[in-house]
Structures are given as structure tokens and as C-alpha cells.
Motif scaffolding. Structure first.
Motif, short mmCIF file in Angstrom:
data_model
loop_
_atom_site.label_atom_id
_atom_site.label_comp_id
_atom_site.label_asym_id
_atom_site.label_seq_id
_atom_site.Cartn_x
_atom_site.Cartn_y
_atom_site.Cartn_z
N ALA A 1 0.87 -1.17 0.00
CA ALA A 1 0.00 0.00 0.00
C ALA A 1 0.91 1.22 0.00
N TRP A 2 0.63 2.18 -0.88
CA TRP A 2 1.49 3.34 -1.03
C TRP A 2 0.81 4.60 -0.49
N PHE A 3 1.61 5.41 0.19
CA PHE A 3 1.10 6.63 0.82
C PHE A 3 1.93 7.83 0.36
N LYS A 4 1.29 8.99 0.34
CA LYS A 4 1.98 10.25 0.04
C LYS A 4 1.37 11.35 0.89
N THR A 5 2.14 12.40 1.09
CA THR A 5 1.60 13.55 1.83
C THR A 5 0.71 14.37 0.91
N VAL B 1 -2.67 5.33 8.06
CA VAL B 1 -1.76 4.19 7.98
C VAL B 1 -2.22 3.01 8.83
N ALA B 2 -2.83 3.29 9.97
CA ALA B 2 -3.18 2.24 10.94
C ALA B 2 -3.99 1.08 10.37
N PRO B 3 -4.97 1.31 9.47
CA PRO B 3 -5.72 0.16 8.92
C PRO B 3 -4.84 -0.81 8.13
N ILE B 4 -3.73 -0.31 7.58
CA ILE B 4 -2.81 -1.15 6.81
C ILE B 4 -1.69 -1.67 7.69
N HIS B 5 -1.11 -0.78 8.48
CA HIS B 5 0.02 -1.15 9.33
C HIS B 5 -0.22 -0.58 10.73
N PRO B 6 -0.81 -1.37 11.61
CA PRO B 6 -1.23 -0.83 12.93
C PRO B 6 -0.09 -0.61 13.92
N LYS B 7 1.12 -1.03 13.61
CA LYS B 7 2.21 -0.93 14.58
C LYS B 7 2.96 0.40 14.52
N ALA B 8 3.21 0.91 13.34
CA ALA B 8 4.06 2.11 13.24
C ALA B 8 3.95 2.75 11.87
N MET B 9 4.43 3.99 11.79
CA MET B 9 4.59 4.70 10.52
C MET B 9 5.84 5.57 10.63
N PRO B 10 6.42 5.97 9.50
CA PRO B 10 7.61 6.84 9.57
C PRO B 10 7.29 8.20 10.17
N VAL B 11 8.29 8.81 10.79
CA VAL B 11 8.18 10.20 11.24
C VAL B 11 8.44 11.07 10.02
N ILE B 12 7.42 11.86 9.65
CA ILE B 12 7.47 12.65 8.42
C ILE B 12 7.47 14.13 8.73
N LEU B 13 8.34 14.86 8.04
CA LEU B 13 8.44 16.30 8.21
C LEU B 13 8.11 17.00 6.90
N THR B 14 7.25 18.00 6.96
CA THR B 14 6.94 18.82 5.79
C THR B 14 7.12 20.31 6.08
N ASP B 15 7.21 20.66 7.36
CA ASP B 15 7.38 22.05 7.75
C ASP B 15 8.87 22.42 7.73
N PRO B 16 9.26 23.45 6.99
CA PRO B 16 10.68 23.81 6.89
C PRO B 16 11.35 24.06 8.24
N HIS B 17 10.64 24.68 9.16
CA HIS B 17 11.23 24.99 10.45
C HIS B 17 11.47 23.72 11.28
N GLU B 18 10.59 22.73 11.15
CA GLU B 18 10.83 21.46 11.83
C GLU B 18 11.97 20.70 11.18
N CYS B 19 12.14 20.86 9.86
CA CYS B 19 13.29 20.26 9.18
C CYS B 19 14.58 20.85 9.75
N GLY B 20 14.60 22.17 9.91
CA GLY B 20 15.78 22.81 10.48
C GLY B 20 16.00 22.42 11.92
N GLU B 21 14.92 22.31 12.70
CA GLU B 21 15.03 21.90 14.10
C GLU B 21 15.61 20.49 14.20
N TRP B 22 15.17 19.61 13.33
CA TRP B 22 15.67 18.23 13.37
C TRP B 22 17.17 18.19 13.05
N LEU B 23 17.57 18.89 12.01
CA LEU B 23 18.99 18.88 11.62
C LEU B 23 19.87 19.53 12.68
#
Length: 219
Positions: free
Chosen positions: A118-122, A172-194
Motif C-alpha cells: 500500500a502506497w502513501f503520500k503527503t 496508515v493504521a488500517p494497513i500497518h497498525p504498529k508504526a509509521m515513519p516520522v514525516i516532516l513537511t514544515d521547513p522549520h521542523e526540518c531545520g530543528e531536526w537537523l
């Protein structure tokens, strides 16, 4: 867990995203051409790292060292309080030099019902990234060898990456109930992570359900 994703790096979009986080993508990275491609476990993929003042795109191998002989490389990381993290890889978790962003446009989770991916996108137009960590490692991994059709196991010095997972959202939960990737789309959170640090670990949370969509039920 996610062991397959697709990337189609738009260097201009990545440059604009990082600029909003006060990070400048270096000229060499802006000039590099990455063809759209799939990346699977124990394969090479492009990642974005920071040198403290700017950012660059490097190619690394997906999968931290396996725990035990014969085990698969660790591609997804969930429990940051585990002994594996604290005792073995703790030095790579908080330091900014080992943080990375993994660009993707869609990712797969195995669907037990349809027996396919199953494929997902933001949703929206903003670039999407997994919150990743990388580390150097010397050991034996599969490597392309001249004259051989298949990769051979060879000892070498590697740069390995993996990305964080968290509890799944409502998409995601109906397909994979255990986990999903941590996804970032906000530029400021991208900078905070780095930028690294303990505080940035707050980013280990699911993307809201309305920010993600199921696009294919089967590969």
C-alpha cells in the motif's frame, strides 16, 4: 514497517525548503542530478545532512548495523530508550552532525489483506522528508562488484542511515497498525531536526491524518 520508498528529488524545492530554515544547500548538491528511483532496505539513497552552516546531499546506505549475525539491517527506529540506542548508538542520536533528512514522494507499507504494497503520500505540494539519523560503520555489506551480476558481501567503510517511526495515524493504521515513519513537511521542523539536541526528539510523532493519503492499495 516501511522498507521501500520512492524519491524524485527536486533540488530547487529542497533549496527553498532549507532556505526557510536558514540553511543553504551547497552549490555542488544543487548541481547533482538524482533520477527518480525506488530505495529498498540495504540499498543506497540520497540524504540531506547539515554541516552547521549549510546543507548538502550525500548518498548513503539504508540500514543501521544488524543486531546479531544473519539479521537484517535496521531501517526503522522506534524505541529511543532501548539499550540498543543508549548503549550502542546513543552517540549518533542527539548530535547534529549525525542528523539527516530523507527526501521521498511516496512510501510503502505491506498490506496483509491484498498481499501487496500500500502506497502513501503527503497531501499538498511541500517536499516531504523522513526524520533520519546516520552513522559511520566498518563491516560487511552487499556491494556492487565489477564483472558480477549480483552484489557481493564485502568489508568496507560505510555511511549508514535509518529513520524514526512512531505510532500510526488514522490513514496508515488500517494497513500497518504498529508504526509509521516520522514525516516532516514544515521547513522549520526540518531545520530543528537537523540542529540536533534532546528537544528535537519531540518531532517523533505521527503526521496528522489529513496530511497523508493512501494512493495505491497494491503495488
Amino acid at each position: 514497517m516501511c522498507n521501500l520508498y520512492h524519491h524524485s528529488l527536486d533540488n530547487r524545492a529542497i533549496f527553498d525548503t532549507l532556505s526557510q530554515a536558514s540553511l543553504k544547500l551547497d552549490e555542488a548538491s544543487r548541481a547533482r542530478n538524482f533520477a527518480p528511483d525506488y530505495t529498498g532496505a540495504d540499498q543506497d539513497g540520497p540524504v540531506i545532512i547539515s554541516d552547521g552552516t549549510g546543507a548538502k546531499i550525500e548518498t548513503m546506505r539504508w540500514g543501521f548495523p544488524a543486531v546479531g549475525d544473519g539479521k537484517r539491517p535496521i531501517t526503522n527506529i522506534r524505541n529511543l530508550d532501548s539499550r540498543w540506542w543508549q548503549n550502542v548508538n546513543g552517540a549518533y542520536l542527539k548530535e547534529p552532525e549525525y542528523r539527516c533528512l530523507v527526501s521521498f514522494d511516496r512510501f510503502a507499507e505491506w498490506d496483509k489483506v491484498s498481499k501487496g504494497n500500500a502506497w502513501f503520500k503527503t497531501t499538498g505540494d511541500a517536499p516531504s522528508f523522513f526524520a533520519g539519523i546516520w552513522r559511520p560503520w566498518t563491516g560487511e555489506r552487499l556491494k556492487a562488484v565489477e564483472g558480477k551480476k549480483r552484489r557481493q558481501r564485502e568489508t568496507d567503510e560505510w555511511r549508514l542511515y535509518a529513520f524514526l517511526t512512531t505510532e500510526p495515524n488514522s490513514i496508515v493504521a488500517p494497513i500497518h497498525p504498529k508504526a509509521m515513519p516520522v514525516i516532516l513537511t514544515d521547513p522549520h521542523e526540518c531545520g530543528e531536526w537537523l540542529a540536533g539536541g534532546v528537544g528535537s526528539l519531540r518531532i517523533q510523532r505521527p503526521l496528522p491524518g489529513d496530511a497523508l493519503e493512501l494512493i495505491e492499495q497494491r503495488d
